[in-house]
Design a protein around this motif. Structure first.
Motif, short mmCIF file in Angstrom:
data_model
loop_
_atom_site.label_atom_id
_atom_site.label_comp_id
_atom_site.label_asym_id
_atom_site.label_seq_id
_atom_site.Cartn_x
_atom_site.Cartn_y
_atom_site.Cartn_z
N GLN A 126 40.37 104.74 -32.89
CA GLN A 126 40.76 103.34 -32.91
C GLN A 126 39.51 102.45 -33.00
OE1 GLN A 126 43.12 103.01 -29.34
NE2 GLN A 126 44.84 104.16 -30.22
N ALA A 127 39.56 101.47 -33.88
CA ALA A 127 38.36 100.66 -34.17
C ALA A 127 37.83 99.95 -32.93
CB ALA A 127 38.68 99.65 -35.26
N ASP A 128 38.71 99.53 -32.02
CA ASP A 128 38.26 98.79 -30.84
C ASP A 128 37.74 99.71 -29.74
OD1 ASP A 128 38.87 96.31 -31.92
OD2 ASP A 128 40.93 96.38 -31.21
N GLY A 129 37.89 101.01 -29.89
CA GLY A 129 37.42 101.92 -28.85
C GLY A 129 38.21 101.76 -27.57
N LEU A 130 37.54 101.97 -26.44
CA LEU A 130 38.20 101.89 -25.15
C LEU A 130 38.40 100.43 -24.76
CD1 LEU A 130 39.23 103.68 -22.78
CD2 LEU A 130 37.01 103.27 -21.69
N LEU A 131 39.64 100.06 -24.49
CA LEU A 131 39.99 98.68 -24.15
C LEU A 131 40.02 98.50 -22.63
CD1 LEU A 131 42.93 98.20 -26.68
CD2 LEU A 131 40.59 97.34 -26.89
N PRO A 132 39.71 97.29 -22.14
CA PRO A 132 39.74 97.01 -20.69
C PRO A 132 41.16 96.72 -20.22
CG PRO A 132 39.00 95.07 -21.87
CD PRO A 132 39.19 96.14 -22.92
N LEU A 133 41.99 97.75 -20.22
CA LEU A 133 43.42 97.56 -19.98
C LEU A 133 43.82 97.69 -18.52
CD1 LEU A 133 44.88 99.62 -22.97
CD2 LEU A 133 44.85 97.13 -22.73
N ASN A 134 43.07 98.43 -17.73
CA ASN A 134 43.51 98.73 -16.38
C ASN A 134 42.32 99.06 -15.50
OD1 ASN A 134 43.02 101.75 -16.63
ND2 ASN A 134 44.48 101.41 -18.29
N GLN A 135 42.58 99.27 -14.23
CA GLN A 135 41.50 99.48 -13.27
C GLN A 135 40.65 100.69 -13.61
OE1 GLN A 135 41.90 98.45 -8.98
NE2 GLN A 135 41.88 100.67 -8.67
N HIS A 136 41.26 101.76 -14.09
CA HIS A 136 40.46 102.94 -14.46
C HIS A 136 39.50 102.63 -15.59
CE1 HIS A 136 42.39 105.38 -11.63
NE2 HIS A 136 43.21 106.09 -12.38
N SER A 137 40.00 102.01 -16.64
CA SER A 137 39.15 101.79 -17.81
C SER A 137 38.07 100.75 -17.56
CB SER A 137 40.00 101.40 -19.02
OG SER A 137 40.71 100.20 -18.78
N LEU A 138 38.26 99.88 -16.55
CA LEU A 138 37.25 98.85 -16.29
C LEU A 138 35.95 99.44 -15.74
CD1 LEU A 138 39.38 95.91 -14.88
CD2 LEU A 138 38.47 96.24 -17.18
N ARG A 139 35.98 100.67 -15.27
CA ARG A 139 34.72 101.34 -14.88
C ARG A 139 33.73 101.33 -16.04
NH1 ARG A 139 33.45 106.00 -11.36
NH2 ARG A 139 35.67 106.21 -10.84
N TRP A 140 34.26 101.35 -17.28
CA TRP A 140 33.41 101.46 -18.47
C TRP A 140 33.23 100.15 -19.21
CZ3 TRP A 140 36.55 105.47 -16.83
CH2 TRP A 140 35.88 106.68 -16.57
N TYR A 141 33.59 99.05 -18.59
CA TYR A 141 33.46 97.76 -19.28
C TYR A 141 32.00 97.51 -19.65
CZ TYR A 141 33.88 92.77 -20.24
OH TYR A 141 33.85 91.53 -20.84
N ASN A 142 31.74 97.40 -20.95
CA ASN A 142 30.37 97.22 -21.47
C ASN A 142 29.42 98.32 -21.00
OD1 ASN A 142 30.99 94.91 -22.93
ND2 ASN A 142 30.41 93.53 -21.27
N ARG A 143 29.97 99.49 -20.68
CA ARG A 143 29.15 100.57 -20.13
C ARG A 143 29.49 101.92 -20.76
NH1 ARG A 143 29.67 96.53 -16.67
NH2 ARG A 143 28.10 96.17 -15.04
#
Length: 256
Positions: free
Chosen positions: A125-142
């Protein structure tokens, strides 16, 4: 009984540090097998030998995850030479990826690479990992990204893999899957568990076909910093519980 109380002894001549790395790595293979996060014989996880940093352990090429034990892991050096005799070789793509990491980053003690349905979907997916939930926010800009170049058989790709990973501990391999690294197996494995879970959540969310509600950038950044500063690093709190769960589900055979 504590986990260490059922630890089997290392082979003669092997350090306690190497044996612990072997047991943890074999446990990671058993854990992801029990979770169904396998691809027959083709994905790979590795651990640096703590007291021989130019050597690392990786799965024997040809065995499935549930067959891997602390003793049958293959030990190689960063140049690709077998350090100890083995009836198995190693996955050449696995060597390309893992040797790149250990050569470039002395802080890396373990690396996990998987390609599951969810991770391959998000990697495409072109957008990669999206900041959708608490789990994925660990990787926000990281989280890092590495463009697909074909099966990783070209040793020249190692420099680009390492450069794209940079200082990060997680990377999405475009059109391929996921990669996590850590100071040790527990850190890399727990990061992979939650990164894979984030991919599953993203696929499920997008499949709903409804408008997305995303946290603000300020909340996303605050959450990522909470993971970094309010909790111990991944694996510190979770790993003993993971080992107990593996033993309850699959026994202690990985320690052999």
């Amino acid at each position: 009984m504590s986990v260490s109380a059922v630890e089997l002894a290392p082979r003669p001549g092997m350090s306690d540090a190497e044996w612990k790395a072997r047991v943890d790595l074999a446990a990671a293979y058993r854990w992801f097998d029990l979770l169904g996060l396998t691809d027959l014989i083709y994905t790979h996880m590795s651990a640096r030998v703590p007291d021989a940093p130019h050597h690392f352990l990786i799965n024997p090429y040809g065995l499935m995850f549930h067959e891997i034990t602390a003793s049958n892991l293959v030990k190689v050096d960063i140049d690709g030479n077998l350090v100890e005799p083995s009836e198995f070789g190693m996955n050449p793509a696995g060597f390309t990826i893992h040797s790149a990491l250990y050569h470039a980053r002395p802080d890396i003690g373990a690396a996990i690479h998987l390609h599951t349905v969810a991770s391959m979907a998000v990697s495409s997916q072109a957008d990669g990992l999206l900041p959708l939930n608490q789990h994925s926010l660990r990787w926000y800009n990281r989280i890092a990204y590495h463009d697909y170049e074909g099966i990783a058989l070209d040793l020249e790709e190692r420099e680009r893999l390492a450069a794209d990973l940079g200082h990060h501990h997680s990377m999405i391999l475009r059109n391929h899957g996921l990669l996590t690294v850590g100071a040790d197996v527990p850190e890399a494995a727990v990061l992979m568990y939650y990164l894979e879970d984030s991919c599953k959540c993203q696929v499920a969310t997008l499949a709903g076909g409804r408008d997305l509600y995303l946290p603000t950038p300020e909340v996303c950044e605050r959450t990522a910093q909470q993971y970094e500063h309010k909790y111990p690093r991944a694996g510190v709190l979770e790993w003993d519980a993971v080992l107990r769960w593996i033993e309850n589900k699959g026994g202690t055979g990985f320690r052999a």
